[in-house]
Design an enzyme around this catalytic site. Structure first.
Site, short mmCIF file in Angstrom:
data_model
loop_
_atom_site.label_atom_id
_atom_site.label_comp_id
_atom_site.label_asym_id
_atom_site.label_seq_id
_atom_site.Cartn_x
_atom_site.Cartn_y
_atom_site.Cartn_z
CB CYS A 72 26.68 57.70 64.38
SG CYS A 72 26.08 58.86 65.61
CG ASP A 88 50.03 48.83 25.16
OD1 ASP A 88 51.01 48.17 24.78
OD2 ASP A 88 48.91 48.78 24.63
#
Length: 724
Positions: free
Chosen positions: A19, A414
């Site tokens: 479906c 970082d």
């Protein structure tokens, strides 16, 4: 890049993966539709458009495919649908269960049957009234030359019902009838769908909790008077009064008062966060003990809460690559099952079995093979996983992230704002003239900058009570610093790379500061006779949980690297404190992406950052994780956003991605397992249609319940010691 327009529609009437595929194919035929992605678990479709299109055209295409569609499914509509489903199920069970009584009595040696007319009277309403939804859906599938779960149910139960009716009408003393099979299969399918829907709703609990945080009213201050207004009536710049215990109606800035804010459902932060004038507050967070006056800074779709909900919904609407394989299998699944049922029928007939035995065995094949579980396996796991992640402050941008995260074996951090607090302070000064003059000129150059070092200089100016002169011709020097004209002087403030460009010496004190792990900036008077006017050393503290995060990653055999534009001494100090061995220092923003690409030759790399200069590296990595305390550019580039600046959320994010992907694979295994085992058993005559119906319903419910275990997930650092 301009984002393409998109919209979401609620779909009514879908029962299986076929479906969902039919709705997608119908929408893709509409001019202007770039992509359509159906989520069977949430019964929604996300449509991407090349240009704005009338919603009516999209809804019409879905209706032509045989389904209903609305922009949003209203709460009262959902309640009515739930009541209708519960009533249908109750009636089906009341009518079908009595048909099982003779079968149950046979187990105790009692051979008794209902009169045939009683079985007919009980089974007929179930088959054709309560089961009418299956016939209409099957007819829609046949009209489009497609197959779905409803077609299998209709063919199977109608065959059992028709065989029973034939035997009753043509035999003076009919053998066992199979009305109980047709009625019970329909009742069991309805029971499975009802349980599946109830369980499915649990997978969206986190998202519903988030959406429920936005209230309906706010207390606005106007001309010295307080008035209660609807949140929709608020405007940017309005002043709100937030009483103790009330929720913030919108994102804003505190202009008066002190309190604490409980942001647990938004950021995952379990402890209340102190708030004072100048601090930002998030709509939906709960105010603590103080009365606050708040200036509205964001409304509607621009609020933090709305963006979180949108991110989670987008992630749940996306299909991971593994689902594409499932979709291809689902398209051929029903035709293959119908062929197997025919083979079973003719195989038994050729073997000399009675027609009723051959038909019942073929019906069992049709019933057990319903592909509901295949369509639900992936979306329910994604919905549960992304919801659980959001509850703990981890926003997964799209489902493709899940496949990248499970393979990550290298994490690059970082430094500033990620492993460190990102709030450095000036710890040493050395000026050619007066220190106040050095601070004033440095502060002038840094005006308007959001860089952590700029904030440190501005903070020092305020503490010393210094007035900052104006700056002109200000220019950012990528990876080096900033330059501008201050009081007729051409000045630049930056790092060692900037210093070397002007051919100047660092100074003995600066070398010593860097060796101690501090970041150093030099104030330079530029021009033909460049000279150093002073030096500033900055210190930043390691974030709480940074060392624990690295230890958790290392215990998972994930290598950790530190990548920074800062000097080698400062990078080494932070790396040592965090427990990281691999350090890449003094790397320009464009060089960060090159480092990531080099690591990708041997690893699957995740990058963790928070600034504009991290964006290229976040985009280059296999997986980007951005701190929400950072810039919007970083968050838009990354695949995962961490809603609070806690490094321990990095291993947590990788964990929930791996667990979610694992649940997808488990669900798909069980969905295929039921069919691989059940179909041969049914074809061999070892499963009655009723048992086949039970197994089919169980397959759908089991994959949903398996996914629901993700709702219990907690990050490892929040678990009690010793608990896995």
């Amino acid at each position: 890049m301009q984002k393409l327009p998109s919209l979401d529609l609620s779909i009514d009437g879908m029962t299986c993966a076929n479906c969902a595929g039919r709705v997608e194919r119908a929408l893709k035929k509409v001019p202007g539709v770039m992509q359509a992605s159906v989520n069977l678990a949430s019964e929604r479709v996300h449509v991407q458009l090349s240009a704005p299109q009338p919603t009516e055209a999209l809804i019409a295409a879905i209706e032509r495919a045989g389904y209903g569609a609305t922009l949003t499914l209203q709460a009262d509509t959902q309640v009515r649908k739930s009541h209708h489903d519960r009533l249908s199920l109750t009636l089906a069970l009341l009518l079908a269960v009595p048909l099982l009584v003779p079968m149950l009595l046979q187990a105790f040696g009692v051979h008794w049957m209902w009169p045939a007319w009683v079985e007919l009277a009980l089974a007929t309403p179930v088959q054709f009234v309560i089961g009418a939804r299956f016939y209409s859906a099957a007819w829609r599938a046949l009209r489009t030359l497609d197959g779905n779960m409803d077609l299998l149910v209709v063919v199977g139960t109608t065959s059992a019902y028709g065989l029973s009716l034939y035997l009753w009408l043509t035999r003076a003393h009919p053998p066992h009838l199979y009305f109980e099979a047709s009625a019970m299969v329909i009742a069991l399918v309805l029971l499975g769908k009802y349980l599946e829907t109830r369980a499915r709703q649990q997978t969206t609990r986190a998202l519903r909790d988030l959406q429920g945080l936005a209230g309906d009213e706010a207390l606005r201050e106007a001309d010295g008077q307080l008035e209660t207004v609807a949140i929709k009536a608020l405007r940017l710049g309005d002043i709100l009064v937030v009483k103790p215990g009330a929720r913030f109606a919108a994102d804003g800035e505190i202009i008066e008062g002190r309190s604490h804010a409980n942001e647990a459902l938004i950021s995952g932060e379990s402890l209340p966060v102190p708030k004072q004038p100048g601090d930002r507050v998030t709509g939906g967070a709960l105010n603590g003990e103080g009365r606050l006056r708040v200036k509205v800074l964001a409304l509607g779709s621009e609020t933090t809460l709305a963006r979180i909900v949108r991110l989670v919904e987008d992630a749940q609407a996306e299909k991971p690559p593994i689902q594409q394989l499932v979709d291809r299998v689902s398209r051929v699944f029903v035709p293959v099952v119908l062929a197997l049922a025919l083979l079973t029928l003719f195989g038994w007939l050729l073997a000399g079995a009675a027609a009723q035995v051959a038909i019942i065995n073929a019906v069992s094949v049709l019933v057990i093979a319903c592909p509901c579980a295949l369509g639900l396996a992936t979306p329910v796991a994604i919905m549960a996983g992304t919801g659980a992640a959001a509850r703990h402050g981890i926003l997964i941008k799209d489902s493709h992230v899940l496949e990248h995260a499970r393979a990550v074996d290298c994490v690059v951090f970082d430094k500033t704002g990620t492993l460190t607090l990102g709030a450095p302070q000036v710890v040493h000064l050395e000026a050619v003239g007066s220190e106040d003059s050095l601070v004033r000129l440095a502060g002038a150059l840094q005006q308007g900058s959001e860089h952590p070092l700029a904030r440190a200089v501005s903070s020092l100016c305020q503490r010393r009570g210094l007035s900052v002169p104006a700056v002109s011709h200000s220019q950012a020097l990528a990876g080096r610093g900033i330059a501008g004209q201050v009081e007729s002087q051409a000045l630049a403030l930056g790092n060692r790379r900037l210093l070397e460009e002007h051919g100047l010496a660092a100074g003995r004190s600066a070398d010593a500061w860097e060796a101690d792990g501090y970041s150093v900036s030099w104030l330079i008077e530029t021009g033909p006779q460049a000279r150093v006017l002073g030096r500033l050393a900055f210190g930043d503290d390691l974030r709480h949980g940074a060392r624990q995060a690295v230890a958790q990653l290392s215990s998972r055999a994930i290598a950790c690297h530190l990548l920074t534009g800062d000097n080698a001494g400062s990078a080494a100090k932070v790396a040592t404190a965090a427990g990281i061995d691999q350090v890449h220092a003094q790397v320009l923003p464009e060089g960060k992406a090159a480092v990531i690409n080099a690591l990708k030759r041997e690893h699957v790399v995740a990058m963790v950052g928070d600034g504009i200069n991290d964006a290229p590296a976040l985009a280059s990595a296999d997986l980007g994780l951005a701190m929400a305390s950072g810039t919007d550019v970083a968050m838009q580039t990354a695949g995962i956003t961490l809603m609070r600046s806690d490094p321990q959320l990095v291993p947590a994010a990788l964990d929930i991605c791996r667990l979610t992907y694992g649940k997808i694979r488990q669900n798909l295994f069980w969905a295929f397992f039921y069919n691989l085992v059940g179909i041969p058993l049914a074809a061999a005559g070892w499963l009655s249609p009723v048992l086949a119906g039970c197994a089919m319903a169980l397959s759908s419910v089991s994959v949903v319940l398996n996914a629901l275990w993700l709702n219990r997930w907690q990050p490892a650092h929040l678990l009690p010691r010793g608990k896995p």
